[in-house]
Design a protein around this motif. Structure first.
Motif, PDB file in Angstrom:
ATOM      1  N   LEU A   3       1.656   1.620  -8.591  1.00 52.85           N
ATOM      2  CA  LEU A   3       1.147   2.429  -7.477  1.00 52.85           C
ATOM      3  C   LEU A   3       0.607   3.769  -7.968  1.00 52.85           C
ATOM      4  CD1 LEU A   3       3.706   1.804  -4.580  1.00 52.85           C
ATOM      5  CD2 LEU A   3       1.370   0.955  -4.803  1.00 52.85           C
ATOM      6  N   THR A   4       1.247   4.359  -8.963  1.00 57.75           N
ATOM      7  CA  THR A   4       0.753   5.607  -9.539  1.00 57.75           C
ATOM      8  C   THR A   4      -0.603   5.382 -10.202  1.00 57.75           C
ATOM      9  OG1 THR A   4       3.020   6.342  -9.916  1.00 57.75           O
ATOM     10  CG2 THR A   4       1.292   7.488 -11.134  1.00 57.75           C
ATOM     11  N   ARG A   5      -0.729   4.273 -10.909  1.00 57.16           N
ATOM     12  CA  ARG A   5      -2.015   3.931 -11.536  1.00 57.16           C
ATOM     13  C   ARG A   5      -3.098   3.758 -10.477  1.00 57.16           C
ATOM     14  NH1 ARG A   5      -4.370  -1.147 -13.471  1.00 57.16           N
ATOM     15  NH2 ARG A   5      -5.714  -0.633 -15.230  1.00 57.16           N
ATOM     16  N   LEU A   6      -2.756   3.080  -9.396  1.00 54.57           N
ATOM     17  CA  LEU A   6      -3.704   2.899  -8.301  1.00 54.57           C
ATOM     18  C   LEU A   6      -4.066   4.240  -7.666  1.00 54.57           C
ATOM     19  CD1 LEU A   6      -5.194   0.771  -6.571  1.00 54.57           C
ATOM     20  CD2 LEU A   6      -3.182   0.723  -5.105  1.00 54.57           C
ATOM     21  N   LEU A   7      -3.076   5.095  -7.487  1.00 57.24           N
ATOM     22  CA  LEU A   7      -3.308   6.412  -6.895  1.00 57.24           C
ATOM     23  C   LEU A   7      -4.223   7.260  -7.771  1.00 57.24           C
ATOM     24  CD1 LEU A   7      -2.530   8.485  -4.652  1.00 57.24           C
ATOM     25  CD2 LEU A   7      -0.637   9.151  -6.118  1.00 57.24           C
ATOM     26  N   ILE A   8      -3.945   7.288  -9.072  1.00 51.35           N
ATOM     27  CA  ILE A   8      -4.774   8.079  -9.977  1.00 51.35           C
ATOM     28  C   ILE A   8      -6.193   7.530 -10.018  1.00 51.35           C
ATOM     29  CG2 ILE A   8      -5.129   8.647 -12.418  1.00 51.35           C
ATOM     30  CD1 ILE A   8      -2.082   8.981 -12.604  1.00 51.35           C
ATOM     31  N   GLY A   9      -6.322   6.213 -10.060  1.00 47.69           N
ATOM     32  CA  GLY A   9      -7.650   5.613 -10.052  1.00 47.69           C
ATOM     33  C   GLY A   9      -8.397   5.908  -8.769  1.00 47.69           C
ATOM     34  N   ASP A  10      -7.683   5.885  -7.638  1.00 47.28           N
ATOM     35  CA  ASP A  10      -8.316   6.155  -6.346  1.00 47.28           C
ATOM     36  C   ASP A  10      -8.762   7.609  -6.246  1.00 47.28           C
ATOM     37  OD1 ASP A  10      -9.183   5.405  -3.772  1.00 47.28           O
ATOM     38  OD2 ASP A  10      -7.361   6.238  -2.881  1.00 47.28           O
ATOM     39  N   VAL A  11      -7.908   8.519  -6.698  1.00 45.97           N
ATOM     40  CA  VAL A  11      -8.239   9.941  -6.613  1.00 45.97           C
ATOM     41  C   VAL A  11      -9.375  10.295  -7.573  1.00 45.97           C
ATOM     42  CG1 VAL A  11      -7.358  12.259  -7.113  1.00 45.97           C
ATOM     43  CG2 VAL A  11      -5.994  10.673  -5.759  1.00 45.97           C
ATOM     44  N   SER A  12      -9.367   9.707  -8.776  1.00 46.37           N
ATOM     45  CA  SER A  12     -10.391  10.068  -9.758  1.00 46.37           C
ATOM     46  C   SER A  12     -11.757   9.458  -9.432  1.00 46.37           C
ATOM     47  CB  SER A  12      -9.953   9.669 -11.159  1.00 46.37           C
ATOM     48  OG  SER A  12      -9.871   8.268 -11.264  1.00 46.37           O
ATOM     49  N   HIS A  13     -11.775   8.316  -8.734  1.00 42.40           N
ATOM     50  CA  HIS A  13     -13.050   7.665  -8.429  1.00 42.40           C
ATOM     51  C   HIS A  13     -13.576   7.978  -7.035  1.00 42.40           C
ATOM     52  CE1 HIS A  13     -11.509   5.067 -11.737  1.00 42.40           C
ATOM     53  NE2 HIS A  13     -12.735   5.309 -12.175  1.00 42.40           N
ATOM     54  N   HIS A  14     -12.702   8.305  -6.122  1.00 36.74           N
ATOM     55  CA  HIS A  14     -13.110   8.638  -4.756  1.00 36.74           C
ATOM     56  C   HIS A  14     -12.597  10.038  -4.436  1.00 36.74           C
ATOM     57  CE1 HIS A  14     -12.662   4.219  -4.895  1.00 36.74           C
ATOM     58  NE2 HIS A  14     -13.813   4.243  -4.243  1.00 36.74           N
ATOM     59  N   PHE A  21      14.017  -2.067 -13.187  1.00 35.95           N
ATOM     60  CA  PHE A  21      12.787  -2.142 -13.959  1.00 35.95           C
ATOM     61  C   PHE A  21      11.639  -2.695 -13.125  1.00 35.95           C
ATOM     62  CE2 PHE A  21      15.471  -1.158 -17.418  1.00 35.95           C
ATOM     63  CZ  PHE A  21      14.652  -0.660 -18.416  1.00 35.95           C
ATOM     64  N   LEU A  22      11.925  -3.622 -12.243  1.00 33.56           N
ATOM     65  CA  LEU A  22      10.875  -4.098 -11.330  1.00 33.56           C
ATOM     66  C   LEU A  22      10.388  -2.960 -10.445  1.00 33.56           C
ATOM     67  CD1 LEU A  22      12.298  -7.551 -10.208  1.00 33.56           C
ATOM     68  CD2 LEU A  22      10.328  -7.129 -11.678  1.00 33.56           C
ATOM     69  N   LEU A  23      11.306  -2.124 -10.004  1.00 36.32           N
ATOM     70  CA  LEU A  23      10.919  -0.978  -9.185  1.00 36.32           C
ATOM     71  C   LEU A  23      10.126   0.039 -10.003  1.00 36.32           C
ATOM     72  CD1 LEU A  23      14.248  -0.541  -7.175  1.00 36.32           C
ATOM     73  CD2 LEU A  23      12.088  -1.500  -6.357  1.00 36.32           C
ATOM     74  N   TYR A  24      10.506   0.225 -11.273  1.00 37.84           N
ATOM     75  CA  TYR A  24       9.740   1.117 -12.139  1.00 37.84           C
ATOM     76  C   TYR A  24       8.313   0.597 -12.335  1.00 37.84           C
ATOM     77  CZ  TYR A  24      14.266   3.161 -13.503  1.00 37.84           C
ATOM     78  OH  TYR A  24      15.489   3.759 -13.506  1.00 37.84           O
ATOM     79  N   VAL A  25       8.183  -0.705 -12.526  1.00 39.38           N
ATOM     80  CA  VAL A  25       6.857  -1.306 -12.682  1.00 39.38           C
ATOM     81  C   VAL A  25       6.033  -1.078 -11.416  1.00 39.38           C
ATOM     82  CG1 VAL A  25       5.635  -3.513 -12.876  1.00 39.38           C
ATOM     83  CG2 VAL A  25       7.537  -3.015 -14.409  1.00 39.38           C
ATOM     84  N   ALA A  26       6.664  -1.255 -10.261  1.00 40.64           N
ATOM     85  CA  ALA A  26       5.948  -1.060  -8.998  1.00 40.64           C
ATOM     86  C   ALA A  26       5.513   0.397  -8.830  1.00 40.64           C
ATOM     87  CB  ALA A  26       6.823  -1.490  -7.826  1.00 40.64           C
ATOM     88  N   ILE A  27       6.386   1.327  -9.187  1.00 43.38           N
ATOM     89  CA  ILE A  27       6.029   2.752  -9.094  1.00 43.38           C
ATOM     90  C   ILE A  27       4.876   3.068 -10.046  1.00 43.38           C
ATOM     91  CG2 ILE A  27       6.822   5.084  -9.664  1.00 43.38           C
ATOM     92  CD1 ILE A  27       9.510   4.352  -8.446  1.00 43.38           C
ATOM     93  N   GLY A  45       4.634   4.852  -0.394  1.00 46.23           N
ATOM     94  CA  GLY A  45       5.171   3.691  -1.108  1.00 46.23           C
ATOM     95  C   GLY A  45       5.932   4.099  -2.356  1.00 46.23           C
ATOM     96  N   ILE A  46       5.381   5.068  -3.081  1.00 47.50           N
ATOM     97  CA  ILE A  46       6.064   5.571  -4.282  1.00 47.50           C
ATOM     98  C   ILE A  46       7.388   6.227  -3.901  1.00 47.50           C
ATOM     99  CG2 ILE A  46       5.926   7.259  -6.152  1.00 47.50           C
ATOM    100  CD1 ILE A  46       2.873   6.681  -6.198  1.00 47.50           C
ATOM    101  N   LEU A  47       7.370   7.010  -2.840  1.00 41.38           N
ATOM    102  CA  LEU A  47       8.601   7.658  -2.378  1.00 41.38           C
ATOM    103  C   LEU A  47       9.636   6.619  -1.931  1.00 41.38           C
ATOM    104  CD1 LEU A  47      10.001  10.361  -1.762  1.00 41.38           C
ATOM    105  CD2 LEU A  47       8.993  10.236   0.523  1.00 41.38           C
ATOM    106  N   LEU A  48       9.192   5.604  -1.239  1.00 37.14           N
ATOM    107  CA  LEU A  48      10.096   4.537  -0.789  1.00 37.14           C
ATOM    108  C   LEU A  48      10.705   3.796  -1.979  1.00 37.14           C
ATOM    109  CD1 LEU A  48      11.160   3.100   1.759  1.00 37.14           C
ATOM    110  CD2 LEU A  48       9.249   1.532   1.530  1.00 37.14           C
ATOM    111  N   LEU A  49       9.895   3.512  -2.992  1.00 35.59           N
ATOM    112  CA  LEU A  49      10.415   2.845  -4.190  1.00 35.59           C
ATOM    113  C   LEU A  49      11.383   3.744  -4.955  1.00 35.59           C
ATOM    114  CD1 LEU A  49       7.166   1.076  -5.387  1.00 35.59           C
ATOM    115  CD2 LEU A  49       9.257  -0.048  -4.588  1.00 35.59           C
ATOM    116  N   ALA A  50      11.093   5.041  -5.015  1.00 33.64           N
ATOM    117  CA  ALA A  50      12.010   5.975  -5.669  1.00 33.64           C
ATOM    118  C   ALA A  50      13.347   6.016  -4.926  1.00 33.64           C
ATOM    119  CB  ALA A  50      11.389   7.372  -5.740  1.00 33.64           C
TER     120      ALA A  50
END
Length: 146
Positions: free
Chosen positions: A95-106, A86-92, A119-124
């Motif tokens: 990171l997904t939230r950060l990725l979506i925010g980064d792509v949508s704003h920049h 579950f800690l790994l799920y939270v981290a994924i 990082g997402i692949l490594l956590l998976a």
């Protein structure tokens, strides 16, 4: 001298019981505190979304993070084992939230996107390793019926 040894054993048992009681009391208080703070943060974020009048994918992923944290507290409360997955799920999810925010704003893609995806692949992969390890080498041995 047998009476002294018996008294020492009794004193040791009482101190051990008192110590276990204190540790378990702290354990449950901390779990209730973490659970309450997680619920409070989730409700606060939800009310902020309602007040804003719109919801973004970032907001939905934030609610999923709170859901996963709440589930993790619940599982830890019931089993006394930290669910590392579950800690790994939270981290994924973070990171997904950060990725979506980064792509949508920049709109300009850069190396940061590759790092986030890596990082997402490594956590998976870490989840795969943890799942394989827990199924192949369980921490609790099952009793055989023989």
């Amino acid at each position: 001298m047998k009476w002294a040894e018996k008294l020492r054993g009794s004193l040791h048992a009482q101190a051990d019981s008192l110590g276990n009681l204190c540790v378990e009391a702290f354990h449950y208080l901390a779990l209730f505190g973490i659970g309450a703070i997680t619920a409070w943060a989730a409700v606060s974020a939800f009310l902020g979304m309602v007040e804003k009048g719109s919801v973004s994918v970032d907001d939905i992923l934030l609610l999923f993070i709170y859901l996963e944290l709440g589930a993790m507290v619940g599982i830890y409360f019931k089993t006394n084992h930290m669910p590392i997955r579950f800690l790994l799920y939270v981290a994924i999810t973070a990171l997904t939230r950060l990725l979506i925010g980064d792509v949508s704003h920049h709109n300009a893609p850069d190396l940061g996107i590759i790092y986030l995806c890596g990082g997402i692949l490594l956590l998976a992969f870490a989840i795969l390793v943890v799942r394989y390890g827990s199924s192949r080498y369980p921490s609790v041995k099952e009793k055989s019926d023989s």
